[in-house]
Design an enzyme around this catalytic site. Structure first.
Site, mmCIF file in Angstrom:
data_model
loop_
_atom_site.group_PDB
_atom_site.id
_atom_site.type_symbol
_atom_site.label_atom_id
_atom_site.label_comp_id
_atom_site.label_asym_id
_atom_site.label_seq_id
_atom_site.Cartn_x
_atom_site.Cartn_y
_atom_site.Cartn_z
ATOM 1 C CG ASP A 1 -1.963 1.099 1.210
ATOM 2 O OD1 ASP A 1 -2.564 1.401 0.268
ATOM 3 O OD2 ASP A 1 -1.526 1.952 2.174
ATOM 4 C CD GLU B 1 -4.442 0.705 -2.991
ATOM 5 O OE1 GLU B 1 -5.419 0.679 -2.488
ATOM 6 O OE2 GLU B 1 -3.479 1.587 -2.820
ATOM 7 C CB CYS C 1 -13.082 -5.575 7.991
ATOM 8 S SG CYS C 1 -12.356 -6.660 9.255
ATOM 9 C CB CYS D 1 -15.778 -9.584 8.890
ATOM 10 S SG CYS D 1 -15.914 -7.920 9.292
ATOM 11 C CB CYS E 1 -13.579 -4.865 12.548
ATOM 12 S SG CYS E 1 -15.016 -5.284 11.590
ATOM 13 C CB CYS F 1 -15.073 -9.562 12.854
ATOM 14 S SG CYS F 1 -13.525 -8.528 12.376
ATOM 15 C CG ASP G 1 -1.409 3.107 5.941
ATOM 16 O OD1 ASP G 1 -2.491 3.619 5.438
ATOM 17 O OD2 ASP G 1 -0.725 3.974 6.570
#
Length: 405
Positions: A187, A272, A323, A326, A341, A344, A351
């Protein structure tokens, strides 16, 4: 595959004058060829092509003796540059982009000339790589700081400020590294981390431009006080350009080192597919341009190709909002760097979670191991927990990956 090798030239004062003269004559020919095409279309609606203009080069060399000291293929390359400029113009017109009609080249806007067939004519390495013989220039001292590989295809002599370089493009055989089944997701960021991996390792953003802003401001202030066109103005311009070149060289060196470490270690690298041009026009433009994501990804791609590695681009949407355990999606402001989260209960770094999602979208996990299982096991690992603890304690984020080299 083809690979470029760039070396520093150390010409004498007479050789510098010859190099400057060659650039001047090539620029004059470029502008003349451009003018001929413009006038032919404006007056007679006629399009002049590459071969038609190239046909007149022998006459030009016969009528103008100064062009006789320049290799014929260098002059052909000048005409080829004009032709490519028009090809790019018409391509942009067809694609509906801002076309940008080819322009005349000013004195400091034409900084290189090329020998298209340097392997057979115009260029010769001498004295075991200590000197290079250039047609029309003479034997110039060169520093081959690394071995020249493969078969030379082209050679370009380039001026950067007051320095001269020669760039050889060679046909080389790929040198694949030992096979690696490890995969990594990365990332990209601007501050404080340039890069975060799916394993929780971080590379601090060097921010070369931002650190040099005070020096750049002083140099720009000195330039603004000089009379345009004076010798002092030219000297201040060169000093400012020298600072910018240093920043660019520092950034490129950093990108090469990080890309090499990634390629040496991992068989598959996932990142990405960012709209870098759009981000460079946003509110974070300074950070994006200082980080140089486009240059880094280009370097990473060609190093991976040479080493037999894979580089995969994935859709960047919602990678930092989902997330990785989940799949629950929640929008968070950029200042939230770590969170739990709500669905979950997994504790995550923003990051690192984005890098895990990038890796998961490429489906590079080993056969028989689901994405959720792989991510869940990692989130319980001490690597991530140490990373979160370091961020909470305000420690430096330059960890693991850089230290390993």
């Amino acid at each position: 595959m083809r690979k470029a090798f760039k070396y520093r030239l150390y010409p004498t004062k007479p050789q510098r004058k010859d190099l400057e003269r060659t650039l001047y004559l090539c620029r004059q020919l470029y502008n003349a060829a451009l003018q001929e095409r413009r006038e032919a279309y404006r007056k007679a609606q006629k399009t002049i092509g590459f071969y038609e203009q190239k046909r007149y080069l022998p006459e030009i060399r016969a009528e103008l003796p100064e062009y006789g000291r320049i290799h014929s293929q260098v002059l052909q390359n000048v005409i080829d540059r004009v032709d490519k400029a028009f090809q790019g113009f018409f391509r942009r017109v067809k694609q509906g982009q801002t076309p940008g009609y080819p322009r005349f080249k000013g004195e400091r806007r034409y900084d290189s000339f090329t020998f298209p067939q340097a392997g057979t004519t115009g260029i010769k390495i001498q004295e075991g790589g200590k000197r290079v013989l250039l047609y029309g220039i003479g034997s110039v001292k060169v520093k081959l700081h690394r071995p020249l590989e493969g078969r030379i295809k082209t050679a370009t002599v380039k001026r950067e400020g007051d320095d001269w370089y020669i760039i050889f493009v060679c046909e080389v055989e790929p040198k694949p590294l030992p096979e690696s089944h490890e995969a990594i997701g990365i990332d990209l960021g601007t501050n404080p981390c340039f890069l975060v991996t799916s394993e929780g390792e971080k590379v601090e953003a060097p921010r070369y431009y931002q650190k040099a802003q005070a020096k750049l401001a002083d140099a720009q202030r000195e330039l603004s006080r000089k009379k345009r066109g004076s010798n002092r103005y030219k000297k201040a311009t060169k000093q400012l350009a020298k600072l910018h070149r240093k920043i660019a060289n520092q950034r490129k060196d950093f990108h090469h080192k990080i890309a090499r470490r990634l390629v040496n270690r991992y068989g598959t690298i996932v990142h990405e597919d960012l709209n870098i041009l759009g981000l460079a026009r946003s509110c974070i433009a300074k950070g994006v341009q200082d980080a140089g994501w486009g240059q880094f990804l280009q370097i990473l791609a060609y190093k991976a190709e040479e080493a037999g590695r894979r580089v995969i681009e994935v859709d960047p949407r919602h990678t930092s909002q989902d997330c990785p355990v989940c799949g629950y999606r929640e929008k968070r402001p950029l200042w939230v760097r770590e969170y739990t989260c709500p669905q979950c209960g997994a504790r995550q770094h923003r990051d690192v979670a984005a890098a895990i999602n990038v890796l998961a979208r490429a489906r590079t996990e080993p056969s028989g191991v689901s994405t959720a299982q792989a991510v869940s096991s990692f989130l319980r690992s001490p690597v991530l927990q140490d990373s979160l603890t370091a961020d909470q304690n305000g420690e430096s984020s330059r960890r693991g990956f850089c230290d390993r080299g």
